[in-house]
Motif scaffolding. Structure first.
Motif, PDB file in Angstrom:
ATOM      1  N   VAL A  40       0.851  -1.193   0.000  1.00 38.53           N
ATOM      2  CA  VAL A  40       0.000   0.000   0.000  1.00 38.53           C
ATOM      3  C   VAL A  40       0.880   1.234   0.000  1.00 38.53           C
ATOM      4  N   THR A  41       0.535   2.213  -0.830  1.00 36.54           N
ATOM      5  CA  THR A  41       1.171   3.526  -0.739  1.00 36.54           C
ATOM      6  C   THR A  41       0.095   4.570  -0.454  1.00 36.54           C
ATOM      7  N   ILE A  42       0.461   5.573   0.349  1.00 37.57           N
ATOM      8  CA  ILE A  42      -0.437   6.691   0.647  1.00 37.57           C
ATOM      9  C   ILE A  42       0.303   7.952   0.251  1.00 37.57           C
ATOM     10  N   GLU A  43      -0.198   8.635  -0.768  1.00 33.78           N
ATOM     11  CA  GLU A  43       0.506   9.781  -1.343  1.00 33.78           C
ATOM     12  C   GLU A  43      -0.129  11.063  -0.822  1.00 33.78           C
ATOM     13  N   THR A  44       0.608  11.816   0.000  1.00 37.90           N
ATOM     14  CA  THR A  44       0.071  13.023   0.622  1.00 37.90           C
ATOM     15  C   THR A  44       0.778  14.297   0.183  1.00 37.90           C
ATOM     16  N   ALA A  45       1.765  14.188  -0.703  1.00 35.79           N
ATOM     17  CA  ALA A  45       2.576  15.360  -1.070  1.00 35.79           C
ATOM     18  C   ALA A  45       2.006  16.138  -2.244  1.00 35.79           C
ATOM     19  N   GLY A  46       1.517  15.439  -3.267  1.00 34.08           N
ATOM     20  CA  GLY A  46       0.858  16.108  -4.380  1.00 34.08           C
ATOM     21  C   GLY A  46       1.722  16.440  -5.572  1.00 34.08           C
ATOM     22  N   ALA A  47       3.027  16.338  -5.461  1.00 30.67           N
ATOM     23  CA  ALA A  47       3.905  16.645  -6.602  1.00 30.67           C
ATOM     24  C   ALA A  47       3.855  15.519  -7.623  1.00 30.67           C
ATOM     25  N   SER A  48       4.152  15.836  -8.878  1.00 30.38           N
ATOM     26  CA  SER A  48       4.156  14.822  -9.933  1.00 30.38           C
ATOM     27  C   SER A  48       5.090  13.679  -9.596  1.00 30.38           C
ATOM     28  N   SER A  49       6.280  14.004  -9.102  1.00 31.03           N
ATOM     29  CA  SER A  49       7.253  12.969  -8.779  1.00 31.03           C
ATOM     30  C   SER A  49       6.763  12.090  -7.632  1.00 31.03           C
ATOM     31  N   ALA A  50       6.018  12.679  -6.684  1.00 31.18           N
ATOM     32  CA  ALA A  50       5.479  11.899  -5.567  1.00 31.18           C
ATOM     33  C   ALA A  50       4.407  10.935  -6.051  1.00 31.18           C
ATOM     34  N   ALA A  82       4.689   6.874  -5.770  1.00 31.22           N
ATOM     35  CA  ALA A  82       3.673   6.063  -5.090  1.00 31.22           C
ATOM     36  C   ALA A  82       3.180   4.924  -5.959  1.00 31.22           C
ATOM     37  N   LEU A  83       3.112   5.145  -7.255  1.00 29.12           N
ATOM     38  CA  LEU A  83       2.667   4.093  -8.169  1.00 29.12           C
ATOM     39  C   LEU A  83       3.772   3.090  -8.462  1.00 29.12           C
ATOM     40  N   GLU A  84       4.972   3.573  -8.661  1.00 24.95           N
ATOM     41  CA  GLU A  84       6.076   2.684  -9.027  1.00 24.95           C
ATOM     42  C   GLU A  84       6.514   1.793  -7.873  1.00 24.95           C
ATOM     43  N   LEU A  85       6.270   2.215  -6.642  1.00 21.62           N
ATOM     44  CA  LEU A  85       6.656   1.413  -5.489  1.00 21.62           C
ATOM     45  C   LEU A  85       5.858   0.123  -5.359  1.00 21.62           C
ATOM     46  N   LEU A  86       4.649   0.100  -5.879  1.00 25.37           N
ATOM     47  CA  LEU A  86       3.712  -0.973  -5.572  1.00 25.37           C
ATOM     48  C   LEU A  86       4.035  -2.292  -6.257  1.00 25.37           C
ATOM     49  N   ARG A  87       3.864  -3.358  -5.503  1.00 25.19           N
ATOM     50  CA  ARG A  87       3.958  -4.705  -6.056  1.00 25.19           C
ATOM     51  C   ARG A  87       2.645  -5.025  -6.771  1.00 25.19           C
ATOM     52  N   PRO A  88       2.589  -6.107  -7.561  1.00 30.02           N
ATOM     53  CA  PRO A  88       1.320  -6.498  -8.196  1.00 30.02           C
ATOM     54  C   PRO A  88       0.192  -6.638  -7.171  1.00 30.02           C
ATOM     55  N   LEU A  89      -0.995  -6.168  -7.546  1.00 33.19           N
ATOM     56  CA  LEU A  89      -2.205  -6.146  -6.718  1.00 33.19           C
ATOM     57  C   LEU A  89      -2.113  -5.142  -5.572  1.00 33.19           C
ATOM     58  N   GLY A  90      -1.166  -4.194  -5.658  1.00 34.13           N
ATOM     59  CA  GLY A  90      -1.039  -3.168  -4.640  1.00 34.13           C
ATOM     60  C   GLY A  90      -2.110  -2.106  -4.753  1.00 34.13           C
ATOM     61  N   VAL A  91      -2.216  -1.282  -3.707  1.00 31.76           N
ATOM     62  CA  VAL A  91      -3.217  -0.218  -3.641  1.00 31.76           C
ATOM     63  C   VAL A  91      -2.528   1.113  -3.380  1.00 31.76           C
ATOM     64  N   VAL A 123      -3.825  17.034  -3.331  1.00 33.77           N
ATOM     65  CA  VAL A 123      -4.306  17.868  -4.433  1.00 33.77           C
ATOM     66  C   VAL A 123      -3.111  18.245  -5.291  1.00 33.77           C
ATOM     67  N   PRO A 124      -3.036  17.749  -6.530  1.00 38.39           N
ATOM     68  CA  PRO A 124      -1.867  18.031  -7.367  1.00 38.39           C
ATOM     69  C   PRO A 124      -1.899  19.445  -7.914  1.00 38.39           C
ATOM     70  N   SER A 125      -0.747  19.897  -8.346  1.00 35.88           N
ATOM     71  CA  SER A 125      -0.679  21.177  -9.039  1.00 35.88           C
ATOM     72  C   SER A 125      -1.343  21.015 -10.402  1.00 35.88           C
ATOM     73  N   PRO A 126      -1.660  22.135 -11.063  1.00 35.38           N
ATOM     74  CA  PRO A 126      -2.293  22.030 -12.381  1.00 35.38           C
ATOM     75  C   PRO A 126      -1.402  21.390 -13.438  1.00 35.38           C
ATOM     76  N   ALA A 127      -0.121  21.224 -13.151  1.00 36.42           N
ATOM     77  CA  ALA A 127       0.782  20.632 -14.136  1.00 36.42           C
ATOM     78  C   ALA A 127       0.360  19.205 -14.470  1.00 36.42           C
ATOM     79  N   ALA A 128       0.807  18.735 -15.607  1.00 33.54           N
ATOM     80  CA  ALA A 128       0.455  17.389 -16.057  1.00 33.54           C
ATOM     81  C   ALA A 128       0.928  16.351 -15.046  1.00 33.54           C
ATOM     82  N   GLN A 129       0.120  15.305 -14.877  1.00 39.40           N
ATOM     83  CA  GLN A 129       0.448  14.201 -13.977  1.00 39.40           C
ATOM     84  C   GLN A 129       0.530  12.933 -14.827  1.00 39.40           C
ATOM     85  N   PRO A 130       1.699  12.662 -15.424  1.00 41.32           N
ATOM     86  CA  PRO A 130       1.802  11.505 -16.313  1.00 41.32           C
ATOM     87  C   PRO A 130       1.631  10.204 -15.553  1.00 41.32           C
TER      88      PRO A 130
END
Length: 370
Positions: free
Chosen positions: A257-267, A271-280, A286-293
């Motif tokens: 499980v990852t819990i993302e509280t920072a809001g930056a694109s890199s954060a 949070a997504l890249e850390l997860l193992r298969p079937l992770g949450v 709240v992200p900045s208006p910048a793109a969130q790839p």
């Protein structure tokens, strides 16, 4: 009740004015609360800067939705229904349910379909509407019959109760939203007040917890270490997402499980890249208006679930219970309030909370008594 209330009023972008309002007449189901402390959130910087058109359209507005106060007047019906009396300390939840809409009936009154995303709640309702006192950046707050208020346990100090009523209540719900189990590896990205509360809630659940922050977050990372996380990981300048993923997983194993509280694109990416298969991934920032790839293919290939819990319905009293348990174990979340300002310095408080100044606070609050 005769007298005046003093409030910080948002008139428009970067325009606060200190104003007086008459103390309202209290109906049988209503209360008037004298504010002791009001939490200041870094996200209120976006409000103060005028980044939300809907807020500018309804201004003037009194900010503040983390409210701790003392009952100074209460109607007879409210006294009987709430079990409260003049002199009791209470916290007031920022939203409350209607009767009959799908989301409120499902228990999520922060998403009330009848009232919409902006409704009769604290910090987001026009102060031009009587009885005017619809926010915590004020000496007094009006509490109608429908609002949710909770008596503060005697064991909790003012500061501890304020942290419990919102950040810790959020942490409990957000950890639960991630379907977290004992022995799961949970990574919290961002060690601000909300991140620390999530880490603490996960530790108390029996999870193995890692906390990731920046090198400038070392003091807050030390707070996490003191309450028993498995490891903290300050990101140095030049570190890549892959570097951090490797460091965290090498130290504490695959991530459930990852819990993302920072809001930056890199954060978000981390949070997504850390997860193992079937992770949450629990997405609460709240992200900045910048793109969130987002790499949708890798999420598909690992069957990653992303959940987006909104605030803390029905968890305030659980947070109070946890705060009392923590005190028994020598942990006082009230110490997380590191900076307190008077109402006249609300703009400085917001700048401090959002790291616009030199200080790196854990939590900022306003005290009308200052």
């Amino acid at each position: 009740m005769d007298g005046k209330a003093t409030a910080v009023v948002y008139e428009g972008p970067e325009n606060f004015e200190l104003k007086e309002f008459p103390l309202p007449s209290i109906g049988p189901g209503d209360m008037l609360v004298e504010v002791i402390l009001c939490g200041v959130d870094g996200s209120e910087l976006h409000m103060y800067r005028g980044e939300f058109d809907w807020l500018n359209d309804i201004a003037p507005v009194i900010f503040g939705d983390e409210i701790l106060g003392r009952v100074v007047e209460i109607g007879a019906e409210a006294e009987a229904a709430r079990g409260l009396a003049v002199g009791d300390r209470v916290v007031v939840e920022s939203r409350w349910p209607c009767k009959g809409c799908r989301t409120c009936d499902a228990g999520q009154y922060y998403l009330c379909e009848r009232r919409g995303s902006v409704f009769e709640g604290y910090g987001t309702f026009p102060s031009a509407e009587p009885p005017h006192l619809w926010g915590g950046y004020s000496s007094h707050t009006f509490v109608p019959a429908a609002a949710l208020a909770y008596k503060v346990p005697e064991e909790l100090s003012d500061a501890t109760a304020l942290i419990a009523c919102s950040p810790l209540a959020n942490g409990i719900r957000w950890v639960q939203a991630g379907r977290t189990k004992a022995d799961d590896h949970v990574v919290v990205v961002g060690p601000g007040t909300q991140g620390l509360a999530c880490a603490l809630a996960a530790v108390r659940l029996g999870a193995r917890v890692s906390v990731v922050g920046l090198e400038s977050d070392r003091e807050r990372l030390r707070i996490a270490e003191a309450f028993g996380v498995a490891g903290t990981f300050p990101i140095a300048p030049g570190d890549s997402v892959a570097d951090t993923v490797a460091a965290v997983t090498a130290a504490n194993g695959p991530v459930d499980v990852t819990i993302e509280t920072a809001g930056a694109s890199s954060a978000k990416e981390l949070a997504l890249e850390l997860l193992r298969p079937l992770g949450v991934m629990v997405n609460v920032s709240v992200p900045s208006p910048a793109a969130q790839p987002v790499n949708w293919m890798t999420l598909l290939q690992r069957e990653i679930t992303i959940v987006n819990p909104m605030s803390h319905p029905h968890t305030v009293e659980r947070a109070f219970d946890l705060a009392v348990e923590l005190l028994d174990d020598g942990i006082d979340v009230g110490t997380w309030i590191t900076h307190t300002f008077g109402l006249a310095d609300a703009a400085t408080a917001i700048a401090t909370a959002s790291y616009q100044l030199e200080a790196r606070p854990v939590k900022v609050a306003l005290s009308p008594a200052l």
